[in-house]
Enzyme design. Structure first.
Site, mmCIF file in Angstrom:
data_model
loop_
_atom_site.group_PDB
_atom_site.id
_atom_site.type_symbol
_atom_site.label_atom_id
_atom_site.label_comp_id
_atom_site.label_asym_id
_atom_site.label_seq_id
_atom_site.Cartn_x
_atom_site.Cartn_y
_atom_site.Cartn_z
ATOM 1 N N SER A 1 0.798 -1.225 0.000
ATOM 2 C CA SER A 1 0.000 0.000 0.000
ATOM 3 C C SER A 1 0.829 1.272 0.000
ATOM 4 C CB SER A 1 -0.958 -0.007 1.185
ATOM 5 O OG SER A 1 -0.280 -0.260 2.384
ATOM 6 N N HIS B 1 -5.327 -3.349 -2.659
ATOM 7 C CA HIS B 1 -4.983 -2.399 -3.725
ATOM 8 C C HIS B 1 -4.900 -3.038 -5.106
ATOM 9 C CE1 HIS B 1 -4.219 0.820 -0.848
ATOM 10 N NE2 HIS B 1 -3.728 -0.137 -0.085
ATOM 11 N N LYS C 1 -11.892 0.687 -1.737
ATOM 12 C CA LYS C 1 -10.852 1.321 -2.542
ATOM 13 C C LYS C 1 -11.319 1.346 -4.004
ATOM 14 C CE LYS C 1 -7.565 0.819 1.064
ATOM 15 N NZ LYS C 1 -6.843 -0.112 1.920
HETATM 16 C C1 LIG Z 1 -6.857 -0.325 3.318
HETATM 17 C C2 LIG Z 1 -6.228 -1.653 3.606
HETATM 18 C C3 LIG Z 1 -6.792 -2.542 4.528
HETATM 19 C C4 LIG Z 1 -7.961 -2.150 5.377
HETATM 20 O O1 LIG Z 1 -9.114 -2.064 4.658
HETATM 21 P P1 LIG Z 1 -10.305 -1.127 5.178
HETATM 22 O O2 LIG Z 1 -11.493 -1.618 4.469
HETATM 23 O O3 LIG Z 1 -9.911 0.273 4.840
HETATM 24 O O4 LIG Z 1 -10.372 -1.339 6.670
HETATM 25 C C5 LIG Z 1 -6.227 -3.793 4.667
HETATM 26 N N1 LIG Z 1 -5.125 -4.134 3.964
HETATM 27 C C6 LIG Z 1 -4.531 -3.297 3.104
HETATM 28 C C7 LIG Z 1 -3.315 -3.740 2.364
HETATM 29 C C8 LIG Z 1 -5.052 -2.023 2.911
HETATM 30 O O5 LIG Z 1 -4.459 -1.176 2.089
#
Ligand SMILES: *Cc1c(COP(=O)(O)O)cnc(C)c1O
Length: 389
Positions: free
Chosen positions: A178, A206, A238
């Protein structure tokens, strides 16, 4: 001094180190143009990669679903909160990624806590990439399993750490990292896991929607299946532009999570209308290939331009394009200077990234135009000149 008196002291120290975090108030929908504190900003910092967070078709699906389902889910999934909207979304997600089953969680953070806690316990071993998301690290602590963290993408180190691993063994890695935007070596990970007869979990927060055929994610892009990567987790807040997360895998995996994942059992189900909006989003994400093509074009344009300016990029081909700046203060200063020019790019500082690797994390959305990328590049060029002077 009492605990609460000590808080201000710690906050002051944090501010002096350039590590103080604060939120901005965004007024209006998510998008490449954001209204922040009364100002219009050009944003390069959301994870809304496909540009769907404010898509009118999602908004309409949400509105329509509130007429059918109301707003709140009212209870946990295992009590009375599991609606036909959740059910349909789970079936569509499983079908889309090619798994037997899928299970919704309210957030990705909770999905990771739930999976690790359900699968592992004291006496087991969890191997993780050092750059994995915080939720995987926290999930490891909650599970009670012994955690070994290997240097980023270092498969030799992973191999060494596997020797003598006790109990059930699970390897967990982000698919796309990320803060760096690079990919895990998924084929090698799968090979190592197969040779050691241990399980592999990929967090594709991602990659899902962005990589692979129709956006099926990084595991699909690597040509792997659920025999090779039996535990697949991805988020819906996302690229899909809504909220929540899912875990996909075998019937036995999902049934185990339903029995044992505490962050599934002991929490209220996401509102059913969000599940309906996500179903609409999934269809659009799969069909509208131009969004992924646009992202690739923007990334290439940005990398060529940034390299010409002499900025230090990372080995990323994804919409996450960090600019390495070193210390936290420098990253913060660049972010502030860009803000003066009406451009929002967040500085990512320790402890989110290792000491000395503070950066600007530039992310692209399919909604960005090439002209907007050029505007960012021009601002970066003038900043680089100011810093050099
Ligand atoms: C954003 C993210 C999460 C958490 O997801 P949310 O739905 O925002 O709680 C978990 N793992 C990775 C790699 C992320 O980038």
């Amino acid at each position: 001094m009492s605990l609460l008196d000590s808080l201000q002291v710690d906050l002051n120290a944090r501010r002096e180190q350039g590590l103080y975090r604060s939120h901005r108030v965004v007024d209006g929908p998510q998008g490449v143009q954001l209204r922040v504190d009364g100002r219009e900003l050009l944003s390069f910092c959301s994870n809304d990669y496909l540009g769907l967070a404010n898509d009118p078709r999602l908004a309409e699906a949400l509105r329509e679903a509130t007429r059918r389902y109301g707003v709140g889910s009212g209870a946990a999934h295992l009590i009375s909160g599991h609606s036909s909207a959740h059910h349909a979304l789970e079936e569509e997600l499983a079908g889309f990624v090619g798994a037997e089953r899928a299970l919704l969680f309210s957030t990705g953070y909770m999905a990771n806590l739930g999976v690790l806690g359900a699968l592992l316990g004291r006496g087991d071993t969890l191997l993780q990439d050092k750059l994995n998301h915080a939720s995987l690290i926290d999930g490891a602590a909650l599970s009670g399993a012994r955690l070994r963290r290997y240097p980023h993408n270092d498969m030799d180190a992973l191999q060494r750490q596997l020797e003598g691993a006790q109990g059930w063994v699970l390897i967990a890695s982000d698919g796309v990292f990320s803060m760096d935007g690079d990919l895990a070596p998924l084929q090698t990970l799968a090979q190592i896991a197969a040779n050691a007869d241990c399980a592999l979990m990929i967090d594709d927060a991602h990659g899902f929607g962005v990589l692979g055929e129709q956006g099926r994610g990084s595991v699909d892009a690597a040509g792997l299946n659920f025999d090779q990567v039996p535990v697949y987790m991805a988020t819906l807040g996302k690229a899909l532009g809504v909220a929540g997360a899912f875990v996909a895998g075998s019937e036995a995996l999902i049934e185990t999570l339903i029995q044992q994942a505490r962050s599934y059992v002991y929490t209220t189900a996401m509102p059913p209308a969000l599940a309906e909006a996500t179903r609409a989003s999934l269809r659009i994400a799969a069909e509208e290939q131009w969004r992924r093509e646009q992202l690739q074009a923007l990334v290439q344009r940005f990398r060529a331009g940034a390299q010409a300016i002499g900025l230090q990029l990372m080995a990323s081909a994804t919409p996450i394009q960090p600019i390495l700046l070193g210390d936290a203060q420098t990253a913060l200063r660049w972010s502030e200077r860009l803000l003066e020019r009406g451009i929002l790019v967040t500085a990512i500082r320790p402890p989110t990234v290792p000491q000395g690797s503070a950066r600007l994390r530039v992310t692209f959305s399919a909604q960005h135009s090439e002209a907007q990328v050029d505007r960012l590049l021009e601002a970066l060029q003038s900043l680089a000149e100011e810093e050099a002077a």
